[in-house]
Design a protein around this motif. Structure first.
Motif, PDB file in Angstrom:
ATOM      1  N   LEU A 116       6.946   1.056 -16.679  1.00 28.84           N
ATOM      2  CA  LEU A 116       6.087   0.809 -15.278  1.00 28.84           C
ATOM      3  C   LEU A 116       4.620   0.039 -15.671  1.00 28.84           C
ATOM      4  CD1 LEU A 116       6.587   3.974 -12.830  1.00 28.84           C
ATOM      5  CD2 LEU A 116       7.664   1.503 -12.885  1.00 28.84           C
ATOM      6  N   LYS A 117       4.288   0.034 -17.059  1.00 28.81           N
ATOM      7  CA  LYS A 117       3.076  -0.393 -17.485  1.00 28.81           C
ATOM      8  C   LYS A 117       3.067  -2.053 -17.252  1.00 28.81           C
ATOM      9  CE  LYS A 117       5.158  -1.294 -21.993  1.00 28.81           C
ATOM     10  NZ  LYS A 117       5.099  -0.818 -23.646  1.00 28.81           N
ATOM     11  N   ASN A 118       4.003  -2.746 -16.780  1.00 28.80           N
ATOM     12  CA  ASN A 118       3.723  -4.184 -16.491  1.00 28.80           C
ATOM     13  C   ASN A 118       3.821  -4.121 -14.943  1.00 28.80           C
ATOM     14  OD1 ASN A 118       4.425  -5.190 -18.882  1.00 28.80           O
ATOM     15  ND2 ASN A 118       6.636  -4.648 -18.642  1.00 28.80           N
ATOM     16  N   LEU A 119       3.574  -3.315 -14.036  1.00 28.54           N
ATOM     17  CA  LEU A 119       3.307  -3.201 -12.826  1.00 28.54           C
ATOM     18  C   LEU A 119       2.047  -3.837 -12.556  1.00 28.54           C
ATOM     19  CD1 LEU A 119       5.753  -1.598 -12.232  1.00 28.54           C
ATOM     20  CD2 LEU A 119       4.526  -0.374 -10.618  1.00 28.54           C
TER      21      LEU A 119
ATOM     22  N   ILE B 140       6.360   7.108  -7.570  1.00 30.84           N
ATOM     23  CA  ILE B 140       6.605   6.309  -8.747  1.00 30.84           C
ATOM     24  C   ILE B 140       7.935   5.678  -8.708  1.00 30.84           C
ATOM     25  CG2 ILE B 140       7.453   6.702 -11.196  1.00 30.84           C
ATOM     26  CD1 ILE B 140       4.396   6.592 -11.061  1.00 30.84           C
ATOM     27  N   ALA B 141       8.857   6.499  -7.995  1.00 36.83           N
ATOM     28  CA  ALA B 141      10.248   5.838  -7.745  1.00 36.83           C
ATOM     29  C   ALA B 141      10.346   4.612  -6.915  1.00 36.83           C
ATOM     30  CB  ALA B 141      11.241   7.137  -7.429  1.00 36.83           C
ATOM     31  N   ALA B 142       9.471   4.835  -5.616  1.00 31.18           N
ATOM     32  CA  ALA B 142       9.097   3.881  -4.782  1.00 31.18           C
ATOM     33  C   ALA B 142       8.901   2.552  -5.410  1.00 31.18           C
ATOM     34  CB  ALA B 142       8.338   4.431  -3.693  1.00 31.18           C
ATOM     35  N   MET B 143       7.744   2.628  -6.204  1.00 30.06           N
ATOM     36  CA  MET B 143       7.282   1.375  -6.901  1.00 30.06           C
ATOM     37  C   MET B 143       8.181   0.841  -7.801  1.00 30.06           C
ATOM     38  SD  MET B 143       3.092   2.194  -7.379  1.00 30.06           S
ATOM     39  CE  MET B 143       3.356   3.775  -8.211  1.00 30.06           C
ATOM     40  N   ASN B 144       8.718   1.676  -8.714  1.00 25.24           N
ATOM     41  CA  ASN B 144       9.779   1.026  -9.448  1.00 25.24           C
ATOM     42  C   ASN B 144      10.859   0.145  -8.628  1.00 25.24           C
ATOM     43  OD1 ASN B 144      10.779   0.751 -11.898  1.00 25.24           O
ATOM     44  ND2 ASN B 144      12.317   2.311 -11.713  1.00 25.24           N
ATOM     45  N   SER B 145      11.318   1.153  -7.644  1.00 25.70           N
ATOM     46  CA  SER B 145      12.433   0.209  -7.074  1.00 25.70           C
ATOM     47  C   SER B 145      12.116  -1.009  -6.271  1.00 25.70           C
ATOM     48  CB  SER B 145      13.124   1.017  -5.832  1.00 25.70           C
ATOM     49  OG  SER B 145      12.330   1.404  -4.784  1.00 25.70           O
ATOM     50  N   ILE B 146      10.843  -1.108  -5.951  1.00 25.72           N
ATOM     51  CA  ILE B 146      10.320  -2.449  -5.280  1.00 25.72           C
ATOM     52  C   ILE B 146      10.075  -3.282  -6.237  1.00 25.72           C
ATOM     53  CG2 ILE B 146       8.076  -3.253  -4.279  1.00 25.72           C
ATOM     54  CD1 ILE B 146       7.935  -0.887  -2.707  1.00 25.72           C
TER      55      ILE B 146
ATOM     56  N   VAL C 195       0.891  -1.088  -0.057  1.00 19.10           N
ATOM     57  CA  VAL C 195      -0.034   0.078   0.097  1.00 19.10           C
ATOM     58  C   VAL C 195       0.784   1.221   0.014  1.00 19.10           C
ATOM     59  CG1 VAL C 195      -1.798   1.369   1.255  1.00 19.10           C
ATOM     60  CG2 VAL C 195      -1.778  -1.074   1.083  1.00 19.10           C
ATOM     61  N   ILE C 196       0.634   2.079  -0.856  1.00 19.72           N
ATOM     62  CA  ILE C 196       1.272   3.601  -1.082  1.00 19.72           C
ATOM     63  C   ILE C 196       0.516   4.511  -1.170  1.00 19.72           C
ATOM     64  CG2 ILE C 196       1.995   2.968  -3.467  1.00 19.72           C
ATOM     65  CD1 ILE C 196       4.629   4.383  -2.818  1.00 19.72           C
ATOM     66  N   ALA C 197       0.622   5.833  -0.603  1.00 20.64           N
ATOM     67  CA  ALA C 197      -0.311   6.956  -1.254  1.00 20.64           C
ATOM     68  C   ALA C 197       0.470   7.697  -2.097  1.00 20.64           C
ATOM     69  CB  ALA C 197      -0.504   7.610   0.144  1.00 20.64           C
TER      70      ALA C 197
END
Length: 372
Positions: free
Chosen positions: A119-122, A82-88, A70-72
């Protein structure tokens, strides 16, 4: 013969009427169920976008372990999320599902950013957070109404955000992950504990003094011990506080203990009695969490929340230590997408430029270039 024809006609009419009544009742039941599903969410959270499956070409590359994160994502800080999700995503082979909580005016911008970049594959689910859920629970200064950040309270409502998960990870938008998030997800929680946090007294982050606020590493730094309501709780003022910007939640326990209602109770009491410390420098989400989870939480590995990178413009840690950290956290005023922050080069490795051009990094060199 004529009588028989009349009987057949009557029978046909009766059947048609029966079918019409049945159809009407079915539609009524359908509408009722839709209302029930809509009204069952106290937040008014509406799932807007969801990618239900891993892209087929990536299915063999990732294991079956599904992890809810979960991220706000607020518009003015969207690059951080965006950067946080990409790094994960880049550091794990697990099937991570991001539950992105945002406000209605950010949805289109977020969707474009995700769909028009790598990031479209997330796998993700976008949720529209209704700020009205905070009415009567947050004290708002009329002169500073624009400083209220509703999304900071999203972490209080985890069971509503991920209703079908037994466990979830919450992360702030100012973090970068440098290891497999599966390890954090597998953090053991003690029986009866609904969450695991990183304590502020751990050996990794040490004690931090916030200018004008004293030491923000114990309960005294967050709560007003002059208030009788706080004293009655018999919580030791020197108890080590914890950072709620990264934590693992056992959602089964969270629901059993009604954690969300407990948090809302203390939010409302603060509005009535001003229970938080007057020198509070951190987020106003921390005090109610400290009360509810007093001596009732597990601990995560300190390397999974190496924080205070945003507490000053200087470099708090050595480059070697920063490289070894599993999660870097720029909590504080100096964000890595801003003009002055430490180790911005580490953060920028995971930043994906905004295809719409609405969000841009603030950098000194760019200002210098423009001034020439």
């Amino acid at each position: 013969m004529t009588l028989r024809k009349v009987n057949i006609s009557i029978l046909i009419v009766a059947v048609v009427i029966f079918l019409l009544v049945l159809h009407h009742n079915f539609l009524g039941l359908s509408d009722f169920l839709k209302r029930e599903l809509s009204d069952s969410n106290p937040l008014g959270l509406q799932p807007i976008d969801f990618i239900p499956a891993v892209p087929e070409r990536l299915a063999d590359e990732r294991n079956d372990k599904e992890i809810s994160v979960v991220i706000a994502a607020s518009d003015e800080r969207l690059g951080g999320a965006i950067a946080a999700m990409n790094s994960i995503y880049r550091h794990t082979r697990s099937n991570v599902v991001f539950h992105i909580v945002t406000l209605n005016d950010t949805v289109d911008h977020l969707r474009l950013w995700l769909s028009n970049t790598p990031l479209k594959n997330l796998r993700y689910r976008i949720l529209d957070f209704d700020p009205r859920v905070l009415e009567g629970k947050v004290q708002v200064d009329p002169q500073k109404a624009d400083t209220l950040k509703p999304l900071t309270f999203a972490r209080f409502y985890l069971p509503s955000l991920v209703p079908h998960a037994e466990k979830a990870i919450y992360v702030d938008d100012d973090v970068i992950v440098q290891d497999d998030i599966l390890e954090l997800y597998n953090t053991p929680l003690k029986p009866g504990h609904a969450a695991a946090f990183s304590d502020d007294c751990d050996s990794t982050t040490n004690k931090v003094a916030v200018r004008g606020a004293g030491n923000q590493y114990n309960y005294l730094g967050f709560l007003d011990y002059k208030k009788e309501t706080i004293r009655k709780l018999a919580m030791k003022a020197n108890t080590c506080s914890f950072n709620p910007g990264v934590f693992v939640a056992n959602l089964t326990e969270w629901k059993l203990q009604n954690i969300t209602k407990q948090l809302e109770k203390w939010m409302a009491l603060n509005v009535a009695e001003e229970l938080y410390s007057r020198n509070l420098a951190g987020s106003i989400t921390t005090p109610p969490l400290l009360i509810v989870f007093y001596k009732q939480h597990s601990s995560i590995d300190p390397m999974w929340n190496v924080r205070h990178l945003g507490s000053s413009a200087g470099k708090r840690y050595s480059p070697q230590f920063v490289k070894a950290a599993k999660l870097l956290h720029w909590n504080g005023h100096f964000k890595p997408w801003g003009r002055t922050a430490s180790y911005t080069e580490v953060w920028e490795k995971w930043y994906v430029p905004d295809p719409t051009g609405k969000f841009s990094l603030i950098r000194r060199h760019s200002e210098a270039y423009e001034a020439k």
